[in-house]
Each structure stands twice: as structure tokens, then as C-alpha cells.
Design a protein around this motif. Structure first.
Motif, short mmCIF file in Angstrom:
data_model
loop_
_atom_site.label_atom_id
_atom_site.label_comp_id
_atom_site.label_asym_id
_atom_site.label_seq_id
_atom_site.Cartn_x
_atom_site.Cartn_y
_atom_site.Cartn_z
N PRO A 116 8.34 13.89 -12.64
CA PRO A 116 7.78 14.57 -13.82
C PRO A 116 8.12 16.05 -13.86
CG PRO A 116 6.14 13.15 -12.79
CD PRO A 116 7.30 13.20 -11.86
N GLN A 117 8.27 16.67 -12.68
CA GLN A 117 8.59 18.09 -12.65
C GLN A 117 10.09 18.34 -12.75
OE1 GLN A 117 7.18 16.20 -10.37
NE2 GLN A 117 7.47 16.93 -8.26
N GLY A 118 10.88 17.24 -12.98
CA GLY A 118 12.31 17.39 -13.15
C GLY A 118 13.08 16.87 -11.95
N GLY A 119 14.26 16.31 -12.22
CA GLY A 119 15.08 15.80 -11.14
C GLY A 119 14.80 14.35 -10.85
N GLU A 120 15.48 13.82 -9.85
CA GLU A 120 15.33 12.44 -9.44
C GLU A 120 15.11 12.36 -7.94
OE1 GLU A 120 18.59 10.07 -10.72
OE2 GLU A 120 18.07 10.17 -12.85
N ILE A 121 14.62 11.20 -7.53
CA ILE A 121 14.38 10.95 -6.12
C ILE A 121 14.99 9.61 -5.78
CG2 ILE A 121 12.14 9.87 -6.56
CD1 ILE A 121 11.17 10.94 -3.90
N LEU B 72 10.33 2.87 -3.31
CA LEU B 72 10.27 4.17 -2.64
C LEU B 72 8.90 4.35 -2.00
CD1 LEU B 72 12.10 6.41 -5.27
CD2 LEU B 72 12.99 5.66 -3.05
N SER B 73 8.86 5.06 -0.89
CA SER B 73 7.62 5.22 -0.15
C SER B 73 6.73 6.28 -0.77
CB SER B 73 7.91 5.58 1.30
OG SER B 73 8.53 6.84 1.38
N THR C 157 0.81 -1.22 0.00
CA THR C 157 0.00 0.00 0.00
C THR C 157 0.84 1.27 0.00
OG1 THR C 157 -1.74 -1.17 1.22
CG2 THR C 157 -1.83 1.23 1.21
N ASN C 158 1.96 1.25 0.73
CA ASN C 158 2.71 2.48 0.97
C ASN C 158 4.02 2.58 0.19
OD1 ASN C 158 0.77 3.29 2.92
ND2 ASN C 158 1.76 1.99 4.44
N ASN C 159 4.41 1.55 -0.55
CA ASN C 159 5.66 1.58 -1.28
C ASN C 159 5.44 1.17 -2.73
OD1 ASN C 159 7.30 2.23 1.03
ND2 ASN C 159 7.15 0.09 1.65
N CYS C 160 6.27 1.72 -3.62
CA CYS C 160 6.19 1.37 -5.03
C CYS C 160 6.69 -0.06 -5.23
CB CYS C 160 7.03 2.34 -5.86
SG CYS C 160 7.15 1.91 -7.61
N PHE C 161 5.96 -0.84 -6.00
CA PHE C 161 6.32 -2.23 -6.24
C PHE C 161 7.63 -2.35 -7.02
CE2 PHE C 161 6.13 -6.11 -8.84
CZ PHE C 161 5.93 -7.06 -7.85
N ILE C 162 7.94 -1.37 -7.85
CA ILE C 162 9.12 -1.45 -8.73
C ILE C 162 10.36 -0.88 -8.05
CG2 ILE C 162 10.10 -0.75 -10.94
CD1 ILE C 162 7.83 -2.79 -11.14
N CYS C 163 10.26 0.34 -7.54
CA CYS C 163 11.46 1.00 -7.01
C CYS C 163 11.54 0.97 -5.48
CB CYS C 163 11.53 2.45 -7.48
SG CYS C 163 10.20 3.51 -6.86
N GLN D 148 7.45 10.04 0.15
CA GLN D 148 8.52 10.76 -0.54
C GLN D 148 7.99 11.48 -1.78
OE1 GLN D 148 11.15 7.07 -0.39
NE2 GLN D 148 12.70 8.66 -0.24
N PHE D 149 7.10 10.83 -2.51
CA PHE D 149 6.54 11.44 -3.71
C PHE D 149 5.53 12.54 -3.36
CE2 PHE D 149 7.98 7.31 -5.19
CZ PHE D 149 8.64 7.64 -6.35
N ASP D 150 4.69 12.26 -2.38
CA ASP D 150 3.66 13.23 -2.01
C ASP D 150 4.27 14.48 -1.39
OD1 ASP D 150 1.72 11.50 -2.93
OD2 ASP D 150 1.37 10.59 -0.97
N ARG D 151 5.40 14.33 -0.70
CA ARG D 151 6.03 15.49 -0.08
C ARG D 151 6.62 16.43 -1.13
NH1 ARG D 151 9.15 12.87 2.92
NH2 ARG D 151 11.12 13.11 1.81
N LEU D 152 7.11 15.87 -2.24
CA LEU D 152 7.72 16.70 -3.30
C LEU D 152 6.71 17.17 -4.33
CD1 LEU D 152 10.98 14.63 -3.88
CD2 LEU D 152 10.74 16.77 -2.61
N ASP D 153 5.48 16.71 -4.24
CA ASP D 153 4.46 17.08 -5.22
C ASP D 153 3.77 18.36 -4.76
OD1 ASP D 153 2.61 17.07 -7.29
OD2 ASP D 153 1.20 15.81 -6.15
N LEU D 154 4.20 19.49 -5.29
CA LEU D 154 3.63 20.78 -4.90
C LEU D 154 2.38 21.12 -5.71
CD1 LEU D 154 6.95 22.85 -4.61
CD2 LEU D 154 5.70 21.60 -2.82
#
Length: 306
Positions: A295-300, A224-225, A216-222, A228-234
Motif C-alpha cells: 500500500p505504501q508503494g512498491g512490491e514484495i 508470503l510470510s 497462521t503465518n503465510n498468506c493463503f493467496i501469495c 515480510q509484511f510486518d518488517r516493511l510496515d513502518l
């Protein structure tokens, strides 16, 4: 009904062989890398290995027994009871429960062996000091008949073996024997077995909960939690939901691997050859573990910004 049972078992067995036989043949054939006559000798050995591998599969054995009992049930209908166990194949929860018990099989076996030794000890003491108190002279002589009596009646009696024996009056030795059997064999050992089973179920529940939370809380492929994505999604558009649906969709990866498995290896591109090599070697290096682009640029993740 019998024809339906037999048809079901044959169909499931055929589906299993269709999905796995080609893969088994390919694996055994690759092991025979020599040429000429030795190649054909190795092929015969591989054929035997394939047959043993197929027959030795639990799913295959279950369906073979399923099919055989369907035929025997024509004369003995009571054999249809086995077909009810098909629920194990259909219910994931039951499979997890049995798997948790299987993990504790060693502990349960050791405890059962200790339990039998204790029952043997009580049987020997009872046949030596209280042979007249056992019904039908079950323990007139020390032997396995006395042990069988304690195993059959001593464990099923709520108060221990004393409930199955004749009244012993107020003799202190008989009272000590009855109480000791009740405490050691009924209370202590039964609770130890119950504790092992409960621990197995608890561990299975905790493991399942951990798996559910990870899915539920982590990406199946990478891996990552989501935070981490929701915090950087402005903008509110490129959060974790967008990531696992568009960027790291696991079904896209499955489609890619299926495409590679069905394509002629002679037609592979350089990239496809590279990917297929990792798939055959069961390597995870082709997955972006702890890495993802934004999508907005950069990597995580590792090597990127958090």
C-alpha cells in the motif's frame, strides 16, 4: 427415530447430488466432442460413467447403506449401531486419524502377513513335538485348526501360547518353545505393529501442525510470510493483517470464481474468459504466487523488494 435417520440420509444424499451431479455431467459431456450418431452413443457411455462415478463415491455409498439399514432396522433394531459411525463424517480429527492409518495400510498388511506366517510356523512345531499339551487335542494333527488355536489363544494370552497349554514341566524344549513364542509373536511383532501405528499418528500430527503454522503465518493467496509484511510496515497500519484482509482476501477470490461459474459464458468479458480458462484447467498462474503490492508503494516477493 427411524424416520429421522432415513430423512437425514436421503437429505444428505440429495445435497451431495445437487452439488456434484451437474459438474459430473458437464465433465463427461465435454469428453464427447464428436457429432451426430457417435455423439449419442458417447452420451450413453457417459451416462453410465456418471452413474458409476456417483455410486462409487464413498459419501454416496455411506448414505445408501445408512438409508437401507434404517429400513432394515424396523425389524432388527440392533442395526442402528451403524448410524453411530456418522460421527466420522462430522469429526475432522477422526477423519485425519483414519487417513493416517490408511497411509500405513501397506506396512500393516505386510506385518500382519508375517505375523500369520510366524504363527503357522509355531503351530507346526507345536503339533509335531507337543501335541499332548494342547487342550482338547487342538493340535493333534498339523492343520489350520492348530493355527486357529494359536491365533485365538496365543495372541490373547499375556504370556503367549504357553498360558493356554497344559503345564509342560521343566522340559527344556517346551520352555524354549513357550519363551520363543512369547518373545517373537507377543513382544516383537506386537511392538512392531504398535510402532507403525504410532509413527502414523506422529506423522499425521506433524503434518497438521505444519498446515496450521502455514495458515497462521503465510498468506493463503501469495504464500508470503507475515514477517515480510510486518518488517516493511513502518506505519503500523499496513502489516500482514491488512494484507490478508484487504489485498489478498481469499473470500474475494472465492466470490470471483463463484461469479464466473454462475455467469453465462456468452456474456464473459475478455478478462473473465481468460480467468475462466485457467479455472477450468486448474491452473494457478492467475494467482500472484510469491508476489504482492505494498500500500505504501512498491512490491514484495519475486521481482520486488524484500
Amino acid at each position: 427415530i427411524n424416520a429421522e435417520y432415513m430423512g437425514l440420509s436421503v437429505g444428505r444424499l440429495a445435497a451431495f447430488l445437487r452439488n456434484n451431479l451437474q459438474k459430473m455431467i458437464r465433465q463427461y459431456w465435454r469428453r464427447t466432442s464428436v457429432e451426430g450418431v457417435d455423439r449419442f452413443r458417447a452420451l450413453w457411455r457417459s451416462t453410465a460413467g456418471i452413474v458409476l462415478s456417483v455410486v462409487g463415491q464413498p459419501f454416496t455409498l455411506h448414505n445408501i447403506v445408512y438409508m437401507v439399514l434404517s429400513g432394515l432396522a424396523l425389524g432388527e433394531p440392533f442395526l442402528y449401531f451403524y448410524h453411530l459411525f456418522d460421527i466420522i463424517q462430522r469429526n475432522v480429527v477422526i477423519q485425519a486419524t483414519l487417513q493416517s492409518l490408511r497411509a500405513q495400510l501397506s506396512s500393516l498388511t505386510s506385518t500382519a502377513l508375517l505375523w500369520i506366517v510366524l504363527m503357522y510356523a509355531f503351530a507346526m512345531v507345536g503339533s509335531r513335538f507337543f501335541p499332548e499339551d494342547f487342550p482338547d487335542e487342538q493340535c493333534a494333527t498339523a492343520g489350520w485348526g492348530c493355527v486357529a488355536f494359536l491365533l485365538n489363544n496365543g495372541l490373547r494370552s499375556g504370556g503367549g501360547v504357553g498360558d493356554a497349554m497344559a503345564e509342560g514341566g521343566h522340559r527344556a524344549t517346551r520352555m524354549a518353545y513357550d519363551v520363543a513364542h512369547f518373545i517373537v509373536c507377543i513382544m516383537v511383532m506386537a511392538n512392531i505393529v504398535s510402532g507403525i501405528i504410532l509413527d502414523a499418528f506422529g506423522a499425521s500430527r506433524d503434518k497438521r501442525k505444519e498446515v496450521d503454522e502455514d495458515q497462521t503465518n503465510n498468506c493463503f493467496i501469495c504464500s508470503l510470510s507475515a514477517s515480510q509484511f510486518d518488517r516493511l510496515d513502518l506505519s503500523g497500519k499496513y502489516g500482514f493483517t491488512h494484507h490478508y484482509r484487504e489485498q489478498h482476501n481469499m473470500w474475494h477470490y472465492l466470490f470471483l470464481f463463484t461469479y464466473l461459474a454462475m455467469k453465462d459464458p456468452n456474456e464473459f468479458t475478455g478478462t473473465e474468459t481468460y480467468l475462466m480458462k485457467h479455472v477450468e484447467n486448474k491452473s494457478i498462474d492467475i494467482f500472484p504466487i510469491q508476489r504482492a503490492s505494498l500500500p505504501q508503494g512498491g512490491e514484495i516477493g519475486e521481482g520486488g523488494e524484500e
